[in-house]
Design a protein around this motif. Structure first.
Motif, PDB file in Angstrom:
ATOM      1  N   ARG A 294       3.950  -0.741  -0.434  1.00 32.18           N
ATOM      2  CA  ARG A 294       3.140  -1.643   0.377  1.00 32.18           C
ATOM      3  C   ARG A 294       1.869  -2.040  -0.371  1.00 32.18           C
ATOM      4  O   ARG A 294       1.441  -3.206  -0.341  1.00 32.18           O
ATOM      5  CB  ARG A 294       2.800  -0.964   1.699  1.00 32.18           C
ATOM      6  N   ALA A 295       1.261  -1.081  -1.048  1.00 30.89           N
ATOM      7  CA  ALA A 295       0.049  -1.374  -1.822  1.00 30.89           C
ATOM      8  C   ALA A 295       0.360  -2.332  -2.962  1.00 30.89           C
ATOM      9  O   ALA A 295      -0.410  -3.267  -3.251  1.00 30.89           O
ATOM     10  CB  ALA A 295      -0.546  -0.076  -2.357  1.00 30.89           C
ATOM     11  N   LYS A 298       0.689  -5.846  -1.587  1.00 31.93           N
ATOM     12  CA  LYS A 298      -0.602  -6.449  -1.248  1.00 31.93           C
ATOM     13  C   LYS A 298      -1.313  -6.951  -2.502  1.00 31.93           C
ATOM     14  O   LYS A 298      -1.896  -8.039  -2.517  1.00 31.93           O
ATOM     15  CB  LYS A 298      -1.468  -5.433  -0.512  1.00 31.93           C
ATOM     16  N   ALA A 301       0.489 -10.028  -3.737  1.00 33.59           N
ATOM     17  CA  ALA A 301       0.179 -11.208  -2.930  1.00 33.59           C
ATOM     18  C   ALA A 301      -1.209 -11.749  -3.226  1.00 33.59           C
ATOM     19  O   ALA A 301      -1.469 -12.947  -3.069  1.00 33.59           O
ATOM     20  CB  ALA A 301       0.312 -10.870  -1.446  1.00 33.59           C
ATOM     21  N   SER A 302      -2.114 -10.860  -3.673  1.00 33.64           N
ATOM     22  CA  SER A 302      -3.481 -11.306  -3.984  1.00 33.64           C
ATOM     23  C   SER A 302      -3.571 -11.950  -5.362  1.00 33.64           C
ATOM     24  O   SER A 302      -4.637 -12.429  -5.760  1.00 33.64           O
ATOM     25  CB  SER A 302      -4.442 -10.117  -3.904  1.00 33.64           C
ATOM     26  N   GLY A 340       5.512 -12.197  -2.654  1.00 34.75           N
ATOM     27  CA  GLY A 340       4.248 -11.943  -1.969  1.00 34.75           C
ATOM     28  C   GLY A 340       4.074 -12.801  -0.728  1.00 34.75           C
ATOM     29  O   GLY A 340       3.651 -12.315   0.324  1.00 34.75           O
ATOM     30  N   TYR A 344       4.118 -11.460   3.253  1.00 35.05           N
ATOM     31  CA  TYR A 344       3.016 -11.778   4.169  1.00 35.05           C
ATOM     32  C   TYR A 344       3.549 -12.429   5.443  1.00 35.05           C
ATOM     33  O   TYR A 344       3.165 -12.072   6.561  1.00 35.05           O
ATOM     34  CB  TYR A 344       2.021 -12.698   3.472  1.00 35.05           C
ATOM     35  N   LEU A 349       2.680  -6.839   5.217  1.00 31.86           N
ATOM     36  CA  LEU A 349       1.405  -6.486   4.598  1.00 31.86           C
ATOM     37  C   LEU A 349       0.350  -6.131   5.627  1.00 31.86           C
ATOM     38  O   LEU A 349      -0.807  -5.888   5.281  1.00 31.86           O
ATOM     39  CB  LEU A 349       0.905  -7.637   3.726  1.00 31.86           C
ATOM     40  N   ASP A 350       0.745  -6.135   6.913  1.00 32.75           N
ATOM     41  CA  ASP A 350      -0.234  -5.831   7.982  1.00 32.75           C
ATOM     42  C   ASP A 350      -0.592  -4.346   7.987  1.00 32.75           C
ATOM     43  O   ASP A 350       0.226  -3.501   7.651  1.00 32.75           O
ATOM     44  CB  ASP A 350       0.346  -6.223   9.345  1.00 32.75           C
TER      45      ASP A 350
END
Length: 350
Positions: A294-295, A298, A301-302, A340, A344, A349-350
């Motif tokens: 999960r990390a 994230k 996605a960034s 990514g 989302y 990613l919540d």
């Protein structure tokens, strides 16, 4: 041609040659009498007579003789069905002459067609249109003209067809599109289509999407589709003249220099859309992900690079590459950016 057709053709040829040999022995003969003597079925009389004349092996005659020009023009009127036999060498020479005339006429037609094409190229194919440096925009206001343009474009596609649709297609148009999909995919064309996700509420629309996917069309759904659009091979783009007014007509854009801009917009919509059928993936909610996965998602996605993700997680670059590859496969994404975005959108990613 089947073996049965071959045998029939051979039998027909043998029958004509037998008739000709019999006629040569007689010189000038009455065909009806000859056919009766040979017990030829009445339904074959006209056909055999026409074959012998077409081959130039006999010429109708009575008190006056029919020349080939008379037969060709149709001015000669026959009396009793009497014919004169033509020597085979003469018949062959005449057939060769006839073939030369036919070829000459064909060449003349080809010359005229080539001259017409040259004139069209000179008038309409302006400098730059072949190397893609020229762009052209045409406003299409007539519905029939729009449909003809769409048919013409889809007939010349060689590589890629991309489309987006605000609404579902009506049944008649959907059937036509499906048939066209089949032809194009068989020719190696990649077809992609984006639809507004609300159309799946209609059973007919959902069935149409399912059928398109079955034949090989790539379908994605989006909560926001800006407009109807069709892009073909980076050469043509068709889009509405006014997105909110269908009666305003359409715009046909030609030339890669212009169409590439529309394609960039399409690619953005494509990567932010969800592949059709992946709505079930949202139900999983990413519960099966580890905290490390999960990390990594994230950070991906960034926009973080693999090297920085590896340092942040305290793992090797190879581990990050393998982890992201597995996540892409799980998400059904073709790129890391797409993975990514989709993670989302699915709430992972919540």
């Amino acid at each position: 041609m089947s073996a049965g057709d071959d045998r029939n053709a051979i039998q027909s040829t043998n029958r004509v040659l037998s008739l000709y040999q019999e006629l040569r022995q007689r010189g000038v003969s009455n065909l009806d009498e000859l056919f009766a003597e040979l017990k030829l079925p009445p339904e074959e009389h006209a056909r055999r007579r026409a074959e012998l004349i077409a081959l130039g092996l006999i010429v109708p005659t009575s008190t006056t003789h029919a020349t080939r020009a008379d037969l060709k023009s149709g001015t000669w009127e026959s009396g009793p069905d009497t014919v004169a036999v033509v020597d085979p060498e003469i018949a062959l020479l005449r057939m060769l002459q006839q073939e030369r005339e036919r070829l000459r006429e064909h060449l003349d037609e080809s010359d005229r067609a080539y001259s017409t094409l040259e004139a069209l190229v000179e008038k309409f194919l302006r400098p730059g249109s072949l190397n893609g440096s020229e762009v052209e925009v045409e406003l299409l206001s007539d519905y029939r003209r729009i449909q003809q343009v769409l048919e013409d474009i889809t007939d010349v596609i060689q590589h890629n067809l991309a489309s987006m649709h605000v609404t579902a297609l009506v049944r008649e148009v959907a059937d036509r599109v499906l048939n066209r999909d089949l032809r194009q995919i068989e020719n190696g064309v990649r077809i992609r289509a984006i639809y507004h996700q609300r159309i799946t509420a209609s059973p007919e629309a959902a069935e149409m999407l399912r059928r398109r996917v079955e034949v090989g069309v790539e379908i994605r759904l989006s909560p926001a589709v800006p407009m109807n659009m069709i892009i073909a091979d980076q050469q043509f783009a068709v889009l509405p003249a006014h997105p909110d007014d269908r009666a305003a007509g359409a715009i046909l854009a030609r030339g890669p220099a212009l169409v590439r801009s529309y394609l960039a917009l399409y690619e953005h919509c494509w990567h932010t859309a969800t592949p059709y059928g992946d709505d079930l993936a949202a139900e999983r909610g990413g519960d099966g992900l580890s905290e490390q996965q999960r990390a990594a998602l994230k950070m991906l996605a960034s926009g973080m690079k693999d090297e920085k993700i590896a340092r942040s997680l305290g793992v090797s670059l190879r581990t990050v590459s393998r982890m992201l590859s597995e996540l892409m496969q799980e998400l059904g994404a073709s790129s890391r950016f797409e993975a990514g975005v989709r993670a989302y959108r699915l709430g992972w990613l919540d």
